[in-house]
Structures are given as C-alpha cells and as structure tokens.
Design an enzyme around this catalytic site. Structure first.
Site, PDB file in Angstrom:
ATOM      1  N   TYR A 183      -4.266   0.847   3.665  1.00 42.23           N
ATOM      2  CA  TYR A 183      -5.243  -0.185   3.308  1.00 42.23           C
ATOM      3  C   TYR A 183      -5.914  -0.755   4.564  1.00 42.23           C
ATOM      4  O   TYR A 183      -7.017  -1.290   4.494  1.00 42.23           O
ATOM      5  CB  TYR A 183      -4.539  -1.346   2.589  1.00 42.23           C
ATOM      6  CG  TYR A 183      -4.232  -1.140   1.116  1.00 42.23           C
ATOM      7  CD1 TYR A 183      -4.360   0.100   0.493  1.00 42.23           C
ATOM      8  CD2 TYR A 183      -3.817  -2.221   0.337  1.00 42.23           C
ATOM      9  CE1 TYR A 183      -4.066   0.255  -0.855  1.00 42.23           C
ATOM     10  CE2 TYR A 183      -3.526  -2.065  -1.016  1.00 42.23           C
ATOM     11  CZ  TYR A 183      -3.652  -0.833  -1.603  1.00 42.23           C
ATOM     12  OH  TYR A 183      -3.367  -0.694  -2.942  1.00 42.23           O
ATOM     13  N   GLY A 184      -5.202  -0.658   5.693  1.00 41.17           N
ATOM     14  CA  GLY A 184      -5.668  -1.302   6.932  1.00 41.17           C
ATOM     15  C   GLY A 184      -7.114  -1.061   7.313  1.00 41.17           C
ATOM     16  O   GLY A 184      -7.822  -1.994   7.679  1.00 41.17           O
ATOM     17  N   GLU A 190       4.722   6.502   6.896  1.00 38.33           N
ATOM     18  CA  GLU A 190       4.514   7.135   5.580  1.00 38.33           C
ATOM     19  C   GLU A 190       4.872   8.628   5.596  1.00 38.33           C
ATOM     20  O   GLU A 190       5.134   9.208   4.563  1.00 38.33           O
ATOM     21  CB  GLU A 190       3.057   6.951   5.125  1.00 38.33           C
ATOM     22  CG  GLU A 190       2.722   5.534   4.673  1.00 38.33           C
ATOM     23  CD  GLU A 190       3.328   5.138   3.321  1.00 38.33           C
ATOM     24  OE1 GLU A 190       3.624   6.007   2.496  1.00 38.33           O
ATOM     25  OE2 GLU A 190       3.511   3.916   3.116  1.00 38.33           O
ATOM     26  N   SER A 197       0.826  -1.212   0.000  1.00 40.66           N
ATOM     27  CA  SER A 197       0.000   0.000   0.000  1.00 40.66           C
ATOM     28  C   SER A 197       0.861   1.263   0.000  1.00 40.66           C
ATOM     29  O   SER A 197       0.364   2.342  -0.261  1.00 40.66           O
ATOM     30  CB  SER A 197      -0.891   0.001   1.239  1.00 40.66           C
ATOM     31  OG  SER A 197      -0.076   0.009   2.397  1.00 40.66           O
ATOM     32  N   ASN A 218       0.779  -7.289   4.525  1.00 39.58           N
ATOM     33  CA  ASN A 218      -0.025  -8.285   5.239  1.00 39.58           C
ATOM     34  C   ASN A 218      -1.514  -8.121   4.960  1.00 39.58           C
ATOM     35  O   ASN A 218      -2.242  -9.090   4.788  1.00 39.58           O
ATOM     36  CB  ASN A 218       0.215  -8.163   6.737  1.00 39.58           C
ATOM     37  CG  ASN A 218       1.619  -8.551   7.131  1.00 39.58           C
ATOM     38  OD1 ASN A 218       1.865  -9.667   7.551  1.00 39.58           O
ATOM     39  ND2 ASN A 218       2.564  -7.636   6.985  1.00 39.58           N
ATOM     40  N   THR A 219      -1.963  -6.856   4.919  1.00 38.63           N
ATOM     41  CA  THR A 219      -3.387  -6.586   4.712  1.00 38.63           C
ATOM     42  C   THR A 219      -3.816  -7.113   3.343  1.00 38.63           C
ATOM     43  O   THR A 219      -4.864  -7.756   3.198  1.00 38.63           O
ATOM     44  CB  THR A 219      -3.641  -5.058   4.800  1.00 38.63           C
ATOM     45  OG1 THR A 219      -2.928  -4.538   5.923  1.00 38.63           O
ATOM     46  CG2 THR A 219      -5.113  -4.749   4.952  1.00 38.63           C
ATOM     47  N   CYS A 264       2.776  -6.210   9.918  1.00 34.31           N
ATOM     48  CA  CYS A 264       2.552  -5.165   8.913  1.00 34.31           C
ATOM     49  C   CYS A 264       3.943  -4.801   8.421  1.00 34.31           C
ATOM     50  O   CYS A 264       4.848  -4.578   9.244  1.00 34.31           O
ATOM     51  CB  CYS A 264       1.868  -3.950   9.538  1.00 34.31           C
ATOM     52  SG  CYS A 264       1.855  -2.509   8.439  1.00 34.31           S
ATOM     53  N   THR A 265       4.117  -4.755   7.112  1.00 36.14           N
ATOM     54  CA  THR A 265       5.477  -4.560   6.587  1.00 36.14           C
ATOM     55  C   THR A 265       6.011  -3.149   6.820  1.00 36.14           C
ATOM     56  O   THR A 265       7.199  -2.907   6.630  1.00 36.14           O
ATOM     57  CB  THR A 265       5.521  -4.908   5.088  1.00 36.14           C
ATOM     58  OG1 THR A 265       4.495  -4.156   4.410  1.00 36.14           O
ATOM     59  CG2 THR A 265       5.325  -6.385   4.859  1.00 36.14           C
ATOM     60  N   HIS A 266       5.141  -2.233   7.239  1.00 29.13           N
ATOM     61  CA  HIS A 266       5.641  -0.899   7.602  1.00 29.13           C
ATOM     62  C   HIS A 266       6.386  -0.921   8.954  1.00 29.13           C
ATOM     63  O   HIS A 266       7.216  -0.069   9.219  1.00 29.13           O
ATOM     64  CB  HIS A 266       4.478   0.098   7.738  1.00 29.13           C
ATOM     65  CG  HIS A 266       3.944   0.628   6.446  1.00 29.13           C
ATOM     66  ND1 HIS A 266       3.192  -0.136   5.585  1.00 29.13           N
ATOM     67  CD2 HIS A 266       4.060   1.849   5.867  1.00 29.13           C
ATOM     68  CE1 HIS A 266       2.856   0.612   4.539  1.00 29.13           C
ATOM     69  NE2 HIS A 266       3.367   1.818   4.689  1.00 29.13           N
TER      70      HIS A 266
HETATM   71  N1  DGL Z   1       2.104  -2.527   4.866  1.00 27.37           N
HETATM   72  C1  DGL Z   1       0.822  -3.018   4.997  1.00 27.37           C
HETATM   73  C2  DGL Z   1       0.692  -4.297   5.759  1.00 27.37           C
HETATM   74  O1  DGL Z   1       1.648  -5.030   5.833  1.00 27.37           O
HETATM   75  C3  DGL Z   1      -0.383  -2.169   5.031  1.00 27.37           C
HETATM   76  C4  DGL Z   1      -0.433  -0.910   5.773  1.00 27.37           C
HETATM   77  C5  DGL Z   1      -1.692  -0.159   5.441  1.00 27.37           C
HETATM   78  O2  DGL Z   1      -1.806   0.289   4.296  1.00 27.37           O
HETATM   79  O3  DGL Z   1      -2.566  -0.013   6.300  1.00 27.37           O
HETATM   80  O4  DGL Z   1      -0.339  -4.614   6.268  1.00 27.37           O
END
Ligand code: DGL
Length: 265
Positions: free
Chosen positions: A41-42, A151, A10, A73-74, A183-185
């Site tokens: 996206y969450g 972000e 995302s 992940n989402t 979450c990859t962030h």
């Molecule tokens: N990086 C994303 C994840 O691993 C999504 C973060 C988002 O857009 O909310 O879930």
C-alpha cells in the site's frame, strides 16, 4: 460463542500486532485479513489506500467482529479518522500507540521514524509525536524495500541484512536515540535493524503499546473476553494462501493453521 477482534493490513505485517495482542489477551479470538494481492500500500495514492481499507473493514464487520485494529500504518494514516467517524464499534490504529511508546523511551527527545512512502509523506508520525510533546525532534525515512523482503519470506536472509544496512545509512548520522518501526511489517526485520542501528538506539515495535490500548478499549466498552472457551482464530488473505501460511506459522509459531482465500473489491 466468542466475538473476534478484527485486524487488517496490506499483507502479513499486522501479524506483528496480533502476536502482541495474543500475548496480553490470550482468551481473545482473532480474525485477520491481509490484502496481500494488492500489497504494498505504501506507494499508492492516499484515496486508493482509503478505499482498500474500507473494503477490508467492511469484510470483517460482516464477519461480526467486535472491534477493528487497523494494524497498518499506511492505512491508519489514510483512513483511521474516516472509519472511526462512520462505524459504531471501537476502531484503533497503530500510529498513536507507536508515538506514545517512543516518547516513553527517548532520553534526548530525538526520535527517528521509518515507514512506507505513504506514511512518511502523510506526516502522521511527526504530527502525532509533536501533538504529545512539542519539543521532540523527528527524523523520518521511507524504506520502500523492506515490505517486499518480508512478504517474500526473506526476512532472515543475507540480502535482507544488506538492504537494511544500506537503507538505514541516512539515520546513522542523526542524533536519534529511539527509532519507531512505523510499518507493521518491520518488526520481522527487528533483529537486523537493531544490529545496524547499534546499542545506543532503542527500536520501538508499536505492537506492544497497541495491544495495551486494545485491552483498555475492550475493557472500557465491556467487551473483554472473560471465558477461557474454545478459540477459533481465522486468517484471510486476498493473495497466496501458501506464502501467507508459511510466514504466519513462522511468526506466530502456530501449527496446522488454516488460511482462507477471499476476493475484495
Ligand atoms: N504494513 C503496512 C504499514 O504498516 C504497509 C506496508 C505496505 O503495504 O506498503 O504501513
């Protein structure tokens, strides 16, 4: 000419997976797409996330990638199954590798998972973990404030420390000895998260295990890049090129990066 591995997220989060892949597979060429304009996206409905994930996937497939890593992940929870069933190139997500990495690490079978609201509500982690080990106990927590910090390139700021400490409070009273960054962030906040959780909790970045899976899968399909050759990584964003470039060059330690702006949907 090299055929690239495609990564989607995302926003900038999937770069944490890219970093691990480049460490393990330095001859590979990367095409990365972050849908920054529609991040996060969450909080979105699962059907919408599925639609956006298909749009990102189709874009990279049109660029000729040999494999797709859903480095979100989402999006993995919402769309991996569907995309895998409909495309004939290897597709992997980050939830299964993250779960495996945590099970390797835990000593007391109590695992924590932090992620977006979408990932936590999907129960994708408890299902994946219990599918591998039925005796594991899972404590999940949504941390919706983390992605905006990353972000906006504030992941080293004092406000990041405050928000992480407040958000993780509910996990401090659990028995977890292992915490999955679901979450990859979140790996961009890993030093702060580790500090808050203390020495007794091992924090898992699923990127490393995902990179091993990418390597194994490319090998299985005889798609591994064996030539040293010229590499031309490409980075695409639907949002601000400048912010993407600042974060990506900081995180990947790249100089003179070119980031291309695209529209989706
Ligand atoms: N990086 C994303 C994840 O691993 C999504 C973060 C988002 O857009 O909310 O879930």
């Amino acid at each position: 000419m090299k055929q690239a591995i495609g990564f989607i997220d995302s926003g900038v989060g999937g770069l944490t997976v890219v970093k691990e892949v480049l460490k393990q597979l330095p001859h590979e060429q990367i095409y990365y797409l972050g849908d920054t304009a529609r991040c996060p996206y969450g909080p979105r409905d699962i059907e919408e996330v599925k639609e956006f994930t298909w749009q990102m996937t189709n874009f990279l497939v049109e660029q000729g990638v040999k494999m797709i890593v859903i480095a979100c992940n989402t999006a993995t929870a919402a769309a991996l199954k569907d995309i895998r069933a409909n495309l004939n190139i290897p597709i992997i997500g980050v939830i299964q590798p993250g779960s495996r990495a945590a099970l390797k690490e835990t000593r007391n079978n109590h695992i924590g998972v932090i992620g977006t609201v979408g990932t936590v509500q999907s129960l994708a982690y408890p299902n994946a973990l219990r599918g591998l080990n039925q005796y594991v106990e899972v404590d999940s927590l949504a941390c919706p404030k983390f992605v905006p910090i990353v972000e906006s390139f504030e992941y080293k700021s004092p406000i990041a420390k405050k928000i992480v400490a407040e958000s993780l409070l509910p996990l401090k009273s659990t028995k977890i000895d292992t915490l999955i960054l679901g979450c990859t962030h979140y790996p961009l906040l890993k030093p702060i998260i580790e500090n808050v959780m203390g020495d007794d909790v091992t924090v898992i970045n699923s990127g490393e295990e995902t990179a091993s899976e990418v390597s194994a899968l490319l090998d299985y399909h005889d798609l591994l890049e064996k030539q040293v050759g010229k590499i031309n990584h490409r980075f695409f964003t639907t949002g601000s090129v400048d912010i993407f470039k600042d974060i990506a060059s900081d995180w990947l330690d790249f100089k003179d990066m070119v980031v291309e702006h695209i529209h989706l949907g």
